[in-house]
Design a protein around this motif. Sequence first.
Motif, PDB file in Angstrom:
ATOM      1  N   LEU A 185       1.118  -1.104  -0.175  1.00 53.85           N
ATOM      2  CA  LEU A 185      -0.274   0.028  -0.233  1.00 53.85           C
ATOM      3  C   LEU A 185       0.774   1.329  -0.330  1.00 53.85           C
ATOM      4  N   TRP A 186       2.135   0.960   0.627  1.00 53.41           N
ATOM      5  CA  TRP A 186       2.794   2.271   0.991  1.00 53.41           C
ATOM      6  C   TRP A 186       3.192   2.828  -0.290  1.00 53.41           C
ATOM      7  N   GLU A 187       3.559   1.548  -0.918  1.00 53.14           N
ATOM      8  CA  GLU A 187       4.047   1.894  -2.307  1.00 53.14           C
ATOM      9  C   GLU A 187       2.864   2.478  -3.554  1.00 53.14           C
ATOM     10  N   LYS A 188       2.115   2.488  -3.381  1.00 54.42           N
ATOM     11  CA  LYS A 188       0.872   3.071  -4.219  1.00 54.42           C
ATOM     12  C   LYS A 188       1.258   4.724  -3.517  1.00 54.42           C
ATOM     13  N   VAL A 189       0.929   4.828  -2.797  1.00 55.02           N
ATOM     14  CA  VAL A 189       0.807   6.130  -2.027  1.00 55.02           C
ATOM     15  C   VAL A 189       2.172   7.213  -2.688  1.00 55.02           C
ATOM     16  N   GLU A 190       3.574   6.469  -2.046  1.00 56.16           N
ATOM     17  CA  GLU A 190       4.360   7.023  -2.821  1.00 56.16           C
ATOM     18  C   GLU A 190       3.927   6.964  -3.733  1.00 56.16           C
ATOM     19  N   HIS A 191       3.449   6.428  -5.185  1.00 55.60           N
ATOM     20  CA  HIS A 191       3.467   6.716  -6.838  1.00 55.60           C
ATOM     21  C   HIS A 191       2.121   7.189  -6.622  1.00 55.60           C
ATOM     22  N   LEU A 192       1.258   7.943  -5.884  1.00 53.52           N
ATOM     23  CA  LEU A 192       0.562   8.979  -5.753  1.00 53.52           C
ATOM     24  C   LEU A 192       0.547  10.070  -5.918  1.00 53.52           C
ATOM     25  N   GLN A 193       1.617  10.282  -5.070  1.00 48.18           N
ATOM     26  CA  GLN A 193       2.605  11.512  -4.348  1.00 48.18           C
ATOM     27  C   GLN A 193       2.876  12.280  -5.202  1.00 48.18           C
ATOM     28  N   GLN A 194       3.095  12.113  -6.952  1.00 50.60           N
ATOM     29  CA  GLN A 194       3.524  12.795  -7.749  1.00 50.60           C
ATOM     30  C   GLN A 194       2.397  13.791  -8.333  1.00 50.60           C
ATOM     31  N   VAL A 195       1.269  12.665  -8.463  1.00 48.50           N
ATOM     32  CA  VAL A 195       0.106  14.101  -8.718  1.00 48.50           C
ATOM     33  C   VAL A 195      -0.050  14.851  -7.984  1.00 48.50           C
ATOM     34  N   PRO A 196       0.146  15.908  -9.303  1.00 46.80           N
ATOM     35  CA  PRO A 196       0.013  17.526  -8.446  1.00 46.80           C
ATOM     36  C   PRO A 196      -2.000  17.555  -8.776  1.00 46.80           C
TER      37      PRO A 196
ATOM     38  N   ASP B  59      -7.318   1.455  -8.552  1.00 48.07           N
ATOM     39  CA  ASP B  59      -5.793   1.047  -8.366  1.00 48.07           C
ATOM     40  C   ASP B  59      -5.042   2.243  -8.729  1.00 48.07           C
ATOM     41  N   ALA B  60      -4.250   2.174  -8.132  1.00 48.86           N
ATOM     42  CA  ALA B  60      -2.719   3.880  -8.664  1.00 48.86           C
ATOM     43  C   ALA B  60      -3.161   3.795  -9.915  1.00 48.86           C
ATOM     44  N   GLY B  61      -2.193   2.915 -10.622  1.00 50.44           N
ATOM     45  CA  GLY B  61      -1.842   3.628 -11.600  1.00 50.44           C
ATOM     46  C   GLY B  61      -2.990   4.063 -12.212  1.00 50.44           C
ATOM     47  N   LYS B  62      -4.217   3.272 -12.304  1.00 49.15           N
ATOM     48  CA  LYS B  62      -4.895   4.211 -13.163  1.00 49.15           C
ATOM     49  C   LYS B  62      -5.299   5.748 -12.599  1.00 49.15           C
ATOM     50  N   ILE B  63      -4.982   5.521 -11.109  1.00 51.21           N
ATOM     51  CA  ILE B  63      -5.541   7.094 -11.131  1.00 51.21           C
ATOM     52  C   ILE B  63      -4.652   7.438 -11.475  1.00 51.21           C
ATOM     53  N   VAL B  64      -3.990   7.399 -11.667  1.00 49.10           N
ATOM     54  CA  VAL B  64      -2.414   8.677 -12.384  1.00 49.10           C
ATOM     55  C   VAL B  64      -3.169   8.542 -13.533  1.00 49.10           C
TER      56      VAL B  64
ATOM     57  N   ARG C 203      -3.980  12.275 -15.277  1.00 47.62           N
ATOM     58  CA  ARG C 203      -3.312  13.371 -15.633  1.00 47.62           C
ATOM     59  C   ARG C 203      -4.333  13.524 -17.771  1.00 47.62           C
ATOM     60  N   HIS C 204      -4.700  12.346 -17.743  1.00 52.30           N
ATOM     61  CA  HIS C 204      -5.941  12.401 -19.042  1.00 52.30           C
ATOM     62  C   HIS C 204      -6.610  13.646 -18.551  1.00 52.30           C
ATOM     63  N   PHE C 205      -7.427  13.858 -17.713  1.00 58.88           N
ATOM     64  CA  PHE C 205      -8.579  15.219 -17.454  1.00 58.88           C
ATOM     65  C   PHE C 205      -8.175  16.371 -16.696  1.00 58.88           C
ATOM     66  N   ALA C 206      -6.428  16.168 -15.800  1.00 58.68           N
ATOM     67  CA  ALA C 206      -6.512  17.392 -15.087  1.00 58.68           C
ATOM     68  C   ALA C 206      -6.699  18.223 -15.534  1.00 58.68           C
ATOM     69  N   GLY C 207      -6.723  19.702 -15.538  1.00 57.25           N
ATOM     70  CA  GLY C 207      -6.994  21.304 -16.653  1.00 57.25           C
ATOM     71  C   GLY C 207      -8.386  21.054 -17.416  1.00 57.25           C
ATOM     72  N   ARG C 208      -9.130  19.737 -17.337  1.00 55.68           N
ATOM     73  CA  ARG C 208     -10.195  19.535 -18.350  1.00 55.68           C
ATOM     74  C   ARG C 208     -11.739  19.468 -17.664  1.00 55.68           C
ATOM     75  N   CYS C 209     -11.221  19.497 -16.109  1.00 56.21           N
ATOM     76  CA  CYS C 209     -12.211  19.540 -15.153  1.00 56.21           C
ATOM     77  C   CYS C 209     -11.448  19.219 -13.823  1.00 56.21           C
ATOM     78  N   ARG C 210     -12.169  18.897 -13.271  1.00 55.21           N
ATOM     79  CA  ARG C 210     -11.491  18.624 -11.211  1.00 55.21           C
ATOM     80  C   ARG C 210     -12.377  16.678 -11.380  1.00 55.21           C
ATOM     81  N   PRO C 211     -10.760  16.677 -11.805  1.00 55.52           N
ATOM     82  CA  PRO C 211     -10.232  14.936 -11.402  1.00 55.52           C
ATOM     83  C   PRO C 211     -10.494  14.887 -10.171  1.00 55.52           C
ATOM     84  N   SER C 212     -11.578  13.596  -9.460  1.00 52.70           N
ATOM     85  CA  SER C 212     -11.274  13.450  -8.306  1.00 52.70           C
ATOM     86  C   SER C 212     -11.530  11.920  -8.174  1.00 52.70           C
TER      87      SER C 212
END
Length: 430
Positions: free
Chosen positions: A174-185, A339-344, A348-357
């Motif tokens: 899980l922590w590796e997933k969290v670290e992956h998500l930390q890179q998402v502004p 999962d973390a990869g799909k979230i990232v 990346r695909h929708f940032a700036g075009r809507c407010r992805p959550s």
Amino acid sequence: MVDIATRVWNHKWKIDPIVRSLIDTDFYKLLMCQSVLRNSPDTHVTFSLINRDTSVRLADLVDEGELREQLDHIRSLSLTRGESTWMRGNTFYGKRQMFSPGFMEWFENLRLPPYHLEVRDGQYELTFEGPWPEVMLWEIPALAVLMELRSRAVLHDMKRFELQVLYARAMTKLWEKVEHLQQVPGLRIADFGTRRRHSFLWQDWCVQAMREGLGEGFVGTSNCLIAKNRDLEAIGTNAHELPMVHAALADTDDELRQAPYKVLADWHEEHSGNLRIILPDTFGSENFLRNAPDWLAGWTGIRVDSGDPVEGGERAIRWWQERGEDPTEKMVIFSDGLDAGKIVALHRHFAGRCRPSFGWGTLLTNDFRGLTAGDRLAPFSLVCKAVSAEGRPCVKLSDNPEKATGPVDEIARYKRVFGVGEQEAMEVEV
């Protein structure tokens, strides 16, 4: 911090009930329950357990006596004074007194109604029948009990060091997933993992890990008890249950066609801001949006809960643009099979075009894949749905036909009424 491995070991002496509070449930359930109590208090509804993965023979894994013991314990629960104070006095979505005095008085006196349990072909047939506001509150705890009993059954014969290593590996995963998500502004993500969690203690640990690892990017949890205990935002709006039941009660095809919009019109009168989130896929998103009244375009966002998530997000953006709304000010909440990869990738695909959550569910709170021999802790798709209202069948079409529920003839009728054509079948992801 709780030593989860030791607590799991001690489960052999039957400490720790699986569900320890009536607010160990998802926030949207309480919001919807208040609405149902006000609008349809006497509607008779039946909920039923549905195991979409029949290869997991729950009745062969989970002892019936233990299951009954846990379900009976839930029926003994009532709201504590501290829980009542939290609900009455806390601010939810910027609003104080989200729950009316009348609802709180009813909830404070509630005991969950009886259940009906049978075993058939290696599966449990678990049903709840009665007044809608009462039986609807069985859904989340019933799922949580079955998922955790399955976990306990698999872990039962493990020794102390095996358990320590297992949880150390799961924590690292899980922590590796969290670290992956930390890179998402600008990430906005919440825990939606109550219904299919590995256990209550594990969900609580995952929430704490997300809070520490993601900071302001972690916006809260759907679990009311954890939100209360950890001083977090309780997250949730509405679900498929409302249009499913109201559609079942429709007398004509035209009433059926209008049922989803009537439900949201009622919601519109009661809630504002970030609680105005459209869930369009109950009877097919494309047709729902095509025929939606214009006032719905002014709502805050749309939740994408089935089908191809990229297609769902793009559909929402086009819909807002066609109605003169600015998609960059709108929320698109993704909540299906994340999962973390799909979230990232989605961010990346929708940032700036809507407010992805993101509402991250099973693979946040129950990802033990590959950590046991035979992958016996791998999560699976277990749901508890409304199956009838006043004796009439309830139907859900979804944007993925593999997630449809209801009698075959009624599914065909709903597809005709709602103009749902061919749909692409997709593997159901937890």
